[in-house]
Design an enzyme around this catalytic site. Structure first.
Site, short mmCIF file in Angstrom:
data_model
loop_
_atom_site.label_atom_id
_atom_site.label_comp_id
_atom_site.label_asym_id
_atom_site.label_seq_id
_atom_site.Cartn_x
_atom_site.Cartn_y
_atom_site.Cartn_z
N ASP A 13 -9.02 0.52 -2.26
CA ASP A 13 -8.53 -0.30 -1.15
C ASP A 13 -7.61 -1.41 -1.62
OD1 ASP A 13 -10.28 1.11 0.74
OD2 ASP A 13 -11.91 0.01 -0.22
N HIS A 41 -6.03 5.06 3.25
CA HIS A 41 -4.99 4.08 2.99
C HIS A 41 -4.15 3.91 4.25
CE1 HIS A 41 -3.92 8.04 1.12
NE2 HIS A 41 -2.90 7.94 1.93
N ARG A 304 -16.14 -4.40 3.72
CA ARG A 304 -16.04 -4.35 2.26
C ARG A 304 -16.70 -5.58 1.64
NH1 ARG A 304 -9.80 -2.93 3.09
NH2 ARG A 304 -10.02 -0.70 3.54
N LYS A 330 -1.82 -8.40 -1.42
CA LYS A 330 -2.60 -9.34 -0.61
C LYS A 330 -2.67 -10.74 -1.20
CE LYS A 330 -5.28 -6.41 2.39
NZ LYS A 330 -6.55 -6.26 3.09
#
EC number: 6.3.4.4
Length: 428
Positions: A13, A41, A304, A330
């Site tokens: 991820d 994804h 998560r 990110k």
């Protein structure tokens, strides 16, 4: 032109879909080499978001040929549903090539996956229940079904009968489930085989010829380094090799044709499922990261587990994959933090570990040793040059690069396709 491997450097991820899509617009082939529809994804193009599970991310790029290699286990129904879903949104899937040597996830694989995980109790691995592990187990046990078998009824019937002779006894006597009917299973597989046939090809030959002709091939791994069956946090791993070596065995392309290995890492770390996770956060910081990063599984929808960046994991990924570049994703999620902890080493029962313990008992006992980095408050989503990032943001990236032992060549600054800074070319 090169053969390029793109893999996850953490527990999955990491944003490989976005990285693949970025590079995929500049390559000729995008080949998936491992896993199945347990990998999810997301690719964002403009206002459109595409959640992919089995198809290579390159399917979104109109200029690249997407390939599913022999190392992938294919659930035919899932693949056909995904193709239909994309085509209904205007994405042309006719370019897709599927290896005739890829193994098939049959209906009984899904059932076995679910019941064995349920009966495992506290010792469960945290599988997605999609039949990935049982399909790979059949492959290793030499009782698996390949895509090519779907076009030969007698061969298929013989293989299904052979497989169900043992599996039905296990399902009925051990797990109190109904037996699978051989003929019904064969007919179901034959029907999906007819629909899949236009996509099936000798993909190893096609990819090798493409590389020999100077084409660029991007090899895309599902899952990530720390989930590798050999190099990950065993037994809390996947059933294949998402590391760089799997690109060769999963496509039938030799290692001398690989020129570059790119690892994708988040600016923090997440994990789905069971298993050790040294920097995991159980407080409001973990909840904040999950909320800011929208950290819920594409495939399972599960929240998560979140933690701070783990440089020990990244150094290990550099080592086992031979990384030449890192794509850091990110980074924008960390905006607003006054300070950002970075795990630089582990404390294992009073002993400092700068490198990954291969003894999983030691890794399970690892406590993070943190170094602190100053944060930033500015919006970085519209920044397109590294030097235009806030200085503390630049310092954070440089520190992660130093600790990882590999240059950071691209930085994700937001969810959109153009929210990325390319520090070094990923193709030159």
């Amino acid at each position: 032109m090169p053969g390029i491997v793109l893999i996850g450097a953490q527990w999955g991820d990491e944003g490989k879909g976005k990285a693949t899509d970025l590079i995929g617009t500049k390559v000729d082939y995008v080949a998936r080499f491992n896993g199945g529809n347990n990998a999810g994804h997301t690719v964002v193009v403009g206002d459109e978001s595409y959640a992919l599970h089995l198809l290579p991310s390159g399917i979104i790029s109109p200029t690249a040929t997407p390939v599913i290699g022999n190392g992938v286990v294919v659930d035919p129904e899932v693949l056909l549903e995904e193709i239909e879903g994309l085509e209904s949104r205007g994405i042309d899937c006719s370019r897709l090539l599927v290896s005739e040597s890829a193994h098939v996830i049959a209906p009984y694989h899904r059932m076995i996956d679910k019941v064995t995980e349920r009966f495992a109790g506290k010792k469960k691995i945290g599988t997605t229940g999609r039949g990935i592990g049982p399909a790979y187990a059949d492959k290793i046990n030499r009782v698996g079904i390949r895509i090519a078998d779907l076009f030969h009824e007698d061969v298929l019937r013989d293989k299904v009968s052979n497989a169900l002779h043992q599996k039905n006894q296990m399902l009925v006597k051990l797990y109190n489930r109904r037996a699978f009917d051989v003929e019904a299973t064969v007919q179901e597989l034959l029907e999906v085989g007819v629909k899949l046939k236009p996509y099936v090809a000798n993909t190893s030959l096609i990819l090798n010829n493409a590389l020999d002709d100077g084409k660029t091939v991007l090899f895309e791994g599902g899952q990530a380094t720390m989930l590798d069956i050999d190099h990950g946090t065993y037994p809390f791993v996947t059933s294949s090799n998402p590391t760089a070596g799997g690109a060769c065995t999963g496509t039938g392309v030799g290692p001398t044709k690989i020129d570059r290995v790119i690892g994708v890492s988040k600016a923090y770390v997440t994990r789905v499922g069971e298993g050790p996770f040294p920097t995991e956060l159980f407080d409001e910081n973990g909840e904040w990261l999950r909320a800011q990063g929208h950290e819920y599984g594409v495939t399972t929808g599960r929240p998560r587990r979140c933690g701070w960046f783990d440089a020990v994991v990244n150094r290990y990924a550099t080592q086992v994959n031979g990384l030449t570049d890192i794509v850091l994703t990110k980074l924008d999620v960390l905006t607003g933090l006054d300070e950002i902890p970075v795990c630089v080493a582990y404390d294992v029962n009073g002993v400092r570990y700068d490198d990954m313990p291969t003894d999983q008992s030691a890794f399970a006992a690892a406590k993070p040793i943190y170094g602190m980095m100053p944060g930033w408050s500015e919006d970085i989503s519209q920044v397109h040059a590294f030097e235009d990032l806030p200085q503390t943001c630049q310092d954070y990236v440089k520190r992660l690069e130093e600790l990882s032992g590999c240059r950071i060549s691209a930085i994700g600054t937001g969810p959109q396709r153009d929210h990325i800074i390319e520090v070094h070319s990923l193709l030159d």
